[in-house]
Structures are given as C-alpha cells and as structure tokens.
Design an enzyme around this catalytic site. Structure first.
Site, PDB file in Angstrom:
ATOM      1  N   GLU A  70       0.810  -1.214   0.000  1.00 51.84           N
ATOM      2  CA  GLU A  70       0.000   0.000   0.000  1.00 51.84           C
ATOM      3  C   GLU A  70       0.844   1.265   0.000  1.00 51.84           C
ATOM      4  O   GLU A  70       0.600   2.193   0.786  1.00 51.84           O
ATOM      5  CB  GLU A  70      -0.957   0.004   1.197  1.00 51.84           C
ATOM      6  N   ASN A  71       1.848   1.375  -0.895  1.00 50.03           N
ATOM      7  CA  ASN A  71       2.591   2.629  -1.005  1.00 50.03           C
ATOM      8  C   ASN A  71       1.618   3.795  -1.097  1.00 50.03           C
ATOM      9  O   ASN A  71       0.527   3.669  -1.652  1.00 50.03           O
ATOM     10  CB  ASN A  71       3.459   2.626  -2.270  1.00 50.03           C
TER      11      ASN A  71
ATOM     12  N   GLU B 141      -6.787  -2.107   0.931  1.00 49.27           N
ATOM     13  CA  GLU B 141      -5.681  -1.224   0.532  1.00 49.27           C
ATOM     14  C   GLU B 141      -6.105   0.238   0.511  1.00 49.27           C
ATOM     15  O   GLU B 141      -5.301   1.126   0.820  1.00 49.27           O
ATOM     16  CB  GLU B 141      -5.146  -1.650  -0.839  1.00 49.27           C
TER      17      GLU B 141
ATOM     18  N   GLU C  18      -2.806  -3.352  10.230  1.00 49.44           N
ATOM     19  CA  GLU C  18      -3.422  -4.317   9.323  1.00 49.44           C
ATOM     20  C   GLU C  18      -4.805  -4.754   9.809  1.00 49.44           C
ATOM     21  O   GLU C  18      -5.724  -4.931   9.013  1.00 49.44           O
ATOM     22  CB  GLU C  18      -2.514  -5.530   9.147  1.00 49.44           C
TER      23      GLU C  18
END
Length: 967
Positions: free
Chosen positions: A319-320, A354, A376
C-alpha cells in the site's frame, strides 16, 4: 490465471503487519538512528537515472537535515549516520545555512547497514539546517521467478506481442528496503517529504507516490531518454515511498470530488499486460473511496491514486502512498472469472483493505513496527464493515470465511494454554526471536495470525460496544487533528485516547489495553434462575479465561494461570429479540442482572465463548426458538461453544449435553406442519448433530449402548421432520449445511429400518444412475448404512467393487467442489474404503480383514478399520459370543510383526509406513480402552506401548463426555 486461494491467503501474507513487527530486534531498537543521530532528514530530493540494460543505477540525493530534537545538551557534531545497503557512495557534500561547503568522509558500516559521514571539523547544531548532497550508485535486483526477492529496486522483463524486451522496474521499501535505493534514515519514527526525479527511456510510463509535475524529453533526437519530475509528496515514512517505470498499459477514470473546493480525483491502473481486465478494480474504487472519505470525514489524502500491477511481488500487495502495487494475477479477471461470486467478494476485500491504508497507515502512520498488527487489523476491520454495510449480498461478518476460518481458528489457537500469548507479549517474543539484520527476514518467516485476527475482533467489539455512529464520529475527529495524527508518527493508543476524550469515557483505552495486554480469551458463564423473592427470572454472568485441555498436563493446577477479567462486549439479546442497552460492557468478574437474558454474543461477533449453565437458560432458548427470535448464526454459536466444552474437563458441564438434547428435541417436537426446511436452521442443526456424533463416538468407545439408543431415538424424530427423502428431492438440494445435516441424520439413524430403506434406494441410484442425481455429501452416510445392513458376500461386493474403481458411478454424483472428474472418482473410492468395514457378520468381517492385510501398504487402507472400530462390541458369533473386536485382536496379533517389518522398511524414507502402522494400532487398541489388562498381557506390548499411552491420554475427553451424559 486467477487463483482464489492465493487471494484469500493474501489477507494472511499481505499482513506484513504482524510479520514485519518482528523484523526489528531488541538490539536494533536500541540503535535507532532517529534516537542517536544528531541530524534528522525533513526532505529527500532524489534524482535517479535508470537504464534497464544495466544492472546498476546512478543516483544523486539532496537531503535536508535538521537538528534531532531527541538530542539534548549537545550543540556540536562532527559525524552522523544514514542507512544504506548495496550502495556505492562516490561523494558526499554538506552545505550549511551560510552556504559553506563541507566535504565529508564516508565509511560503510556494513554489519549495521549504515554509512558513517565525518567532517574534519566540528559543526554547529544550533538552529542550523544542512543540505547533504550524495552521489552514489545502486543495484537493480533481477527478478525472473516468484522466488526471487522483490526488495529495493527490481526489474522484470516479460513477453508481449512476441517481443521479449519489455521491462518493468519497481520498488518495494517495506519494511526496511528503502536503504537499498537511497541513503536515508530508514525508520518509521520519521516522516519526510520527497521530491523525485527519474531519467529513463522515453517509451516508459513513470509512476510514483505523487503526481507528475513535468516531463522533459532530451532535445537530441538521437536520444531515447526523458526526465520525469514529480510533485512534492505529503509527509511519509521511507517504507511508503516508491516508484514504477516500464512498458505499461493504463486505464483511467476521474472520480468526482466529494468536496466543493477540490478537483476530480484521477484513478489510474497500470499493467504490463491486459490492463482492460482490471476494470472491476475501478468499479470498486469508484464505489468505496467516497464511502471512506465519508467515514473519516476526511477527503482522500492526495490528488491522485494509482494501482500498478506487477509480474512479481513477494508480499503480493503493497500500500505505497497513492501508488498501490499488486501482483497482477490478483486484479486481472476475465468475464468468466468475475461471474464467480467468491472471486468478486475476495477482490472487493483486497481493494478496500488497501484503500483504507491510504488513511490509516499512510496518512496516519505509526512510529514503530510494533504497531503493524493494529494497522493491518484496522484495514481489514473497516473493509469488512463498509462492505457489509454497502453490499446487501456480502455481509462479511456473517460469512463462514470470517466466523470459521478467521475468527474461529484464531480462538481455537488462542485457547492453547501453553502457547497462547497476548498481542503485546507476542510482539516482544518475536523481537527476541533473532539477531539477524532486518533485511534478511521475510514477512512469512514470523507471521502471527492470532494477533491479527484478535485485533479485528477487538475493533469490531469496540465498535459494537460504543455504537457504530459514535465510533465513526470519534474516528472522524481523530482525522481532524492533522498536527497530532498526520505530521508525526503516532501510537495506536493515541488514537484510542483521542476517541475516549471525544466520548468522555475512559472505557475506550481500558478496553483496548485489556485486549492487547491479556492473553487468551474469556468464557462467560450464564446462570438464569428464578429469584425466590420476586418470583422472576434473573441472570448472573461470570467470566474466566478459557483454555482447551488437550495439551495440559494431568497435574495442572488452574490456580497458576493468569485469569484477569477482560473487558467484554456482551452483545446481549433479551426475550422478545430485544437488545440489552443497559449493560453492554462487562469489566468485572461477575455481573448480576435483574432480568433474564436469552443470548450473549448475539450474531457471534465477540471474541469469547458462552456457557449456558442452568435449565432455565435452555428453557428460554427453546421458548424464543418457538417464537422465531433466534437466528441460525446465534443458535449455531450456542452449539459451537458447547463443542469446545465437550470433553474439556475444566469447562464441560452435564447441562451442556442435556441442553443440546433439549434444543434438538424441541426442534424435533415442533408442530407437524413445521419442517426442518421451513425452520431454516441448517447451519446450527448441522453443528448440533455434530455434537451428537461426538457423544456417540465416546459412547461407542466405552460401549454405552443406552446413550446411543437415546440419541438414535432423538435423531429419528428429526428425520421425520425432513420434507421429502425421495431421490428427486435430494438431487435438488445444494445448500452445504442442509446436505451436511441430512448426512448426519442418516449416519445417526443408520440402524433403523426407515433409514435402511431410504439408503437402499439411494444406493441403487448411486450405482445405476441417472446422471447428476445424488449429492456427494450424502454418499458416505449412505455407504455406512448399507454396509451396516449387509449380510451376504453378494451385497458386500456391491460396495467392494466401488473401492477398486468408482469411475462407473462418478457421473451419477453431484459434486460442486471437485475440480476434475478424476478427483471426484478418487473421493468416491476413499468413501467406499472408509465405510466398507461397518459390516456385522463373521464372514464379512473376515473378508474385510483379509482385504486390509492384502493391501496393507495401500494409501488410506487404515480407514477401512473405521467401521470395525465403531462396531467393536457387536457380537458376530452368538455360539461363543465372539465380538468384532475379538476377531480383530486375533488377526492383529497374527500380522503385527509382519506389518511392522514390511511397513517400516518400505516407508522408512518418509515415515509413512510407520505412521500407517501407528494409525492401525491405535484403532485396534481403541476397541479395548476399558480392557487394559488384556492389552498389557500382549507379548509385544512394549512395542505398542507408546500408541497405547497416546490412546489413554486422548481418551480422557471421551471419559469426560460419558461422565457428563451420565449425570
């Protein structure tokens, strides 16, 4: 090709969260550069030149450095460090506020993955800002297979239109791989901005974590290069930085702005191949991105969003910030693939997870890998919530995947007392696991699914305890405070503390502390009784820590374990299907209620088990069942919790068994016009019947025929509530729980005449057809019933022929789970073997034993023993009262030595032969659990002693069950 299992496992693998948190050892924590370095970066200006035909890339980086506020009482410095690995630095120049240039000496510190920069003179720290310019060269990692490391900057080439020289170069920086791309302080505790410039091939698409500011193509017409400059990014940790360049296709949409002062948000998907197959992702983003903005009351935290699909990516998804990279198989689908509901649902979960990260994890980021479990867990929790709220056909919270595969499995593992750890302790255990440097560890090496699943359950319980609207409003106010929650990395408890302030309640932080600091999970006992004074029903709730008994030493002392009360979201349903709004949270050991409760943990959303422990509890449950006020999931949860109490000497109570019998008998005794199908309780009925099968198995082992008879009578009443046992009706049943229930009803009444007649008819159609008639879920119980009734060799051969081959009947069987006809045939053969031994005549038992002996090395042959084990106490020769077990024991003693010699010799390389012998020995010895003297007199007892001792240990649960039923 799409692999559904990989998508599901991605929600395990991508949880770098839990795995990554272990990538920093305790020794490394003590050496964080952000704590000891005199200078801290505030901005990186990175210029990179990349030629895909070269294994190296050239870089120039200018780093804005400020005084480290963690350093006190130091006003001068002459050296500092930055992270770097596999980089070659050719020059380093420091420029101070006075534009004075200082050349620095650079020394690699390889074992710490750092570079030491030294000045020949002391430099001032007082309010000075420095600019450090470094020229260096880095390595491009070649990736050709899924096993190659996709760390740092890596390159893959791929075939397209019969041309092989297509390239894609991508970065992966999490957890600590940015140091492979540029010198930096590669830690979560620092957020900086980035300005990226990339020079590469003119034909390449170029994507990064911010929008393109400008593109300059070389004026030289012979040059094939261009320079792409990107806008300055938001504040980011290095782990969320990234870029991708290469031969990419793209599809695009503009998402209308949800804010009057904002422009449309461009959404782009890039892929090296078949990008039009990713349009479903655009549909998901178009629907859920506005919902996330609304939930957080915060617009998308950037001016663009990209998905870049890659041929290879070890972590599957990353997930940049604003540039989500994904292994391309996960988002490229043909129309045929998207016709599968499971594929669509899993893809929605992946994409929304995401998207959540762009707010939680990216915009708000955390100052230590210790908090990745929360990161997460939150992304999955919120994805599940929004999907369940906005997709009427996809209530994730009610799916088997969540309740059974995720929440249920975590609770099972967390009940194992010797290994159960709190989320907090689990982290610290892993930080001591290894002293290896951080980049040598992979996310799979140290994955902890329990912490992740427990985190999801904790957030769900907190949301339900607070109320969904209050939870959302409090979360939105967190995102309003940009200075506190965006400009600097935070701890999760900072978020909960803020939510508590908004709600003016300390329970929020106390709740979270309870679930992160306490190991295991609770059990809440419910005792509903008539109060003599008021003559009304009242309930008392008591909580303790729950644990399984399988791996506990017999001498275990319960007083030695930690048993601190948890903060439990009760989720109480009252009579009349009302929700209890007076007592929603239990924080003490016990709680007295001046009213009766029907259910706790309604809809199975809580991370705890419930034990109903008085007759009045089950009376209330049956009363509410009659009124239609208990749904399938809640009744299933009652039975499921009891299944974990059965055989557990610490928690099983006789009321659990009698209560189960009472509920099932209540269903069986409902008015004649009410059938099992009309009740729509197949999921819970299947679980309740599983409980009866467990009890029957214990009764079989200990020859308690009265128990079996009582259960058979009860299930016979249930069988009479089945609408229609005809072949035509059964062939139309596709619900897995309905088929499971019907199969168990047949198995539990296999000795009765009506079931025998039904199964003889069904067995005939299994053998003769027509096509696609009998659901495979019923085949085993049908085989079992006909096997039990067989009296002649002629009849037995009908089933025996199916052991040798089932190819002739495969087309008659409906099986939605088999991936091939051959797989179905093998399954049917195994079912025939498993049920071949339920015969009860001496002649057929002899045939069975000869068959097993002749094929002793065959795979799965030990399963042919299951029926003989079940019928161990059945008399097969009335003249001398010979029982099945007598014949088996005589046969076993005759052949044991030969089997041991042959099986251990033939299976010595992989241990399968020895394992097979142990299984056969176990099943034979189980026939004699109450005849220890007979077994101990066996001349080879020392050889079978380990199996006998294992059997004795495992039989304790059977003894507990029998004891509970007797009471």
């Amino acid at each position: 090709m799409f692999n559904a299992q990989l998508i599901r496992s991605r929600l395990v693998v991508e949880l770098r969260a839990i795995a990554i948190l272990v990538n920093i050892t305790r020794s490394n924590i003590m050496k964080l550069l952000s704590l000891e370095n005199p200078l801290i970066p505030s901005q990186y200006d990175l210029n990179i030149e990349i030629d895909p035909l070269n294994t190296k890339f050239n870089g120039i980086i200018t780093i804005t450095l400020n005084k480290n506020k963690n350093i006190i009482n130091i006003n001068e410095f002459s050296k500092f460090k930055l992270h770097g690995k596999n980089l070659s630095i050719t020059s380093a120049v420091l420029l101070n506020d006075d534009n004075t240039t200082i050349n620095l000496k650079v020394t690699p510190v390889i074992d710490q993955e750092q570079f030491l920069f030294e000045s020949h003179e002391l430099l001032s720290l007082n309010d000075n800002k420095y600019r450090l310019t470094i020229e260096y060269q880095g390595t491009i990692n070649q990736v050709k297979t899924p096993n190659d490391k996709t760390h740092g900057l890596f390159i893959s080439n791929f075939m397209k239109n019969d041309i092989a020289n297509n390239y894609i170069l991508a970065t992966h920086c999490q957890p600590s791989f940015a140091r492979l791309i540029f010198p930096c302080i590669d830690e979560l505790s620092i957020k900086t901005s980035f300005i990226l410039t990339i020079k590469s091939l003119r034909r390449f698409s170029t994507v990064s974590v911010s929008k393109i500011d400008s593109i300059v193509e070389n004026d030289d017409e012979s040059s094939n290069m261009k320079t792409t400059v990107f806008e300055k990014t938001e504040l980011l940790p290095t782990s969320l930085f990234g870029f991708v360049i290469g031969d990419l296709e793209e599809i695009h949409l503009d998402l209308p702005s949800t804010s009057k002062d904002s422009t449309n948000l461009p959404i782009t998907i890039y892929s090296p191949l078949k990008v039009t197959q990713a349009t479903y992702t655009l549909d998901i983003v178009q629907k859920y991105l506005p919902l996330l903005s609304k939930f957080f009351n915060c617009k998308f935290p950037s001016n663009k969003l990209d998905f870049v699909l890659l041929p290879f990516l070890n972590d599957m998804v990353m997930e940049n910030f604003t540039m989500i990279t994904v292994q391309m198989d996960f988002l490229l689908f043909t129309p045929q693939s998207l016709a599968n509901t499971s594929v669509r649902n899993q893809t929605i979960q992946l994409v929304v997870h995401e998207l959540v990260h762009q707010w939680m994890g990216n915009y708000i980021s955390f100052n230590s890998w210790e908090y990745l479990p929360f990161n997460e867990s939150f992304a999955t929790f919120l994805a599940y919530y929004l999907i369940s709220q906005n997709d009427s056909d996809n209530n994730v919270w009610a799916t088997d995947n969540y309740l059974q595969n995720e929440l249920g499995m975590a609770m099972i593992q967390d009940s194992d007392l010797p290994t159960s750890k709190s989320i907090h302790d689990s982290y610290h255990q892993r930080t001591n696991f290894t002293t290896t440097t951080t980049t040598d560890l992979t996310t799979n090496d140290l994955f902890d699914p329990i912490s992740y699943q427990k985190g999801i359950a904790m957030l769900r319980m907190l949301q339900l305890s607070m109320g969904e609207d209050l939870f959302q409003n409090a979360m939105a106010q967190v995102f309003e405070d940009k200075d506190t929650f965006h400009n600097i990395p935070v701890k999760p408890m900072d978020i909960f503390h803020k939510m508590g302030q908004v709600l003016k309640s300390e329970n929020v932080t106390n709740f979270v502390s309870s679930w992160t600091r306490l190991p295991g999970l609770p059990i809440v006992s419910v005792q509903t009784e008539i109060d003599e004074a008021s003559k009304s029903l009242k309930s008392t709730l008591t909580q303790h820590r729950f644990y399984s008994s399988e791996n506990i030493d017999p001498e275990f002392n319960q007083d030695t374990i930690e048993d601190t009360p948890y903060h439990i979201t009760l989720l109480t349903q009252l009579p009349g299907k009302l929700n209890d709004t007076r007592n929603t949270l239990m924080t003490d050991r016990s709680l007295k209620l001046d009213y009766p409760v029907t259910l706790l943990n309604c809809n199975s959303q809580g991370y705890y088990r419930v034990s109903y422990e008085t007759q009045e509890c089950y009376d209330e449950i049956c009363k509410e069942l009659t009124l239609g006020n208990i749904d399938d999931i809640s009744l299933f949860k009652i039975f499921q919790d009891i299944s974990f109490f059965l055989g557990n000497k610490f928690f099983q109570k006789s009321i659990h068994i009698s209560g189960t019998m009472q509920i099932l008998n209540h269903i069986a005794s409902s008015p004649k016009d009410i059938t099992l199908k009309s009740l729509t309780l197949w999921k819970s009925l299947s679980e309740g019947l599983s409980l009866l099968q467990t009890i029957v198995q214990a009764a079989v082992v200990h020859n308690r025929r009265a128990i079996i008879t009582k259960i058979t009578k009860l299930v016979t009443k249930l069988s009479e509530k089945v609408d229609d046992w005809s072949v035509e009706t059964l062939s139309q049943v596709h619900d897995s729980y309905e088929l499971s229930s019907l199969s168990k009803i047949i198995a539990l009444t296999s000795t009765t005449k009506p079931t025998e007649e039904i199964c003889q008819e069904l067995f005939k159609h299994i053998r003769q057809g027509p096509k696609d008639l009998i659901p495979i879920e019923l085949v085993s119980s049908i085989y079992m019933t006909v096997s039990y009734q067989m009296t002649s060799i002629k009849d037995w051969k009908k089933l025996f022929e199916l052991v040798k081959t089932s190819s002739g009947i495969a087309s008659h069987i409906i099986d939605f789970n088999s991936t091939s006809e051959n797989e179905k045939i093998i399954t049917l053969q195994n079912l025939a073997i498993t049920n071949l031994g339920f015969v009860t005549t001496e002649e057929l038992i002899t045939r069975l034993l000869n068959f097993i002996d002749t094929n002793i090395a065959a795979g799965g042959i030990e399963n042919a023993f299951i029926g003989a084990n079940y019928n161990a106490q059945v008399i097969i020769n009335k003249k001398d009262n010979t029982k099945v077990r007598d014949a088996v024991w005589k046969w076993f003693k005759l052949h044991y030595s030969g089997w041991k010699r042959n099986l251990t010799k033939n299976g010595a390389s992989d241990g399968r032969g020895e394992e097979k012998l142990e299984k056969i020995t176990f099943m034979v010895l189980q026939m004699f659990v109450e005849s220890s003297k007979l077994i101990e007199k066996y001349e080879k007892f020392e050889e079978i002693k380990p199996v006998w001792e294992t059997l004795q240990r495992e039989d304790r649960s059977n003894c507990t069950i029998i004891s509970g039923f007797s009471k």
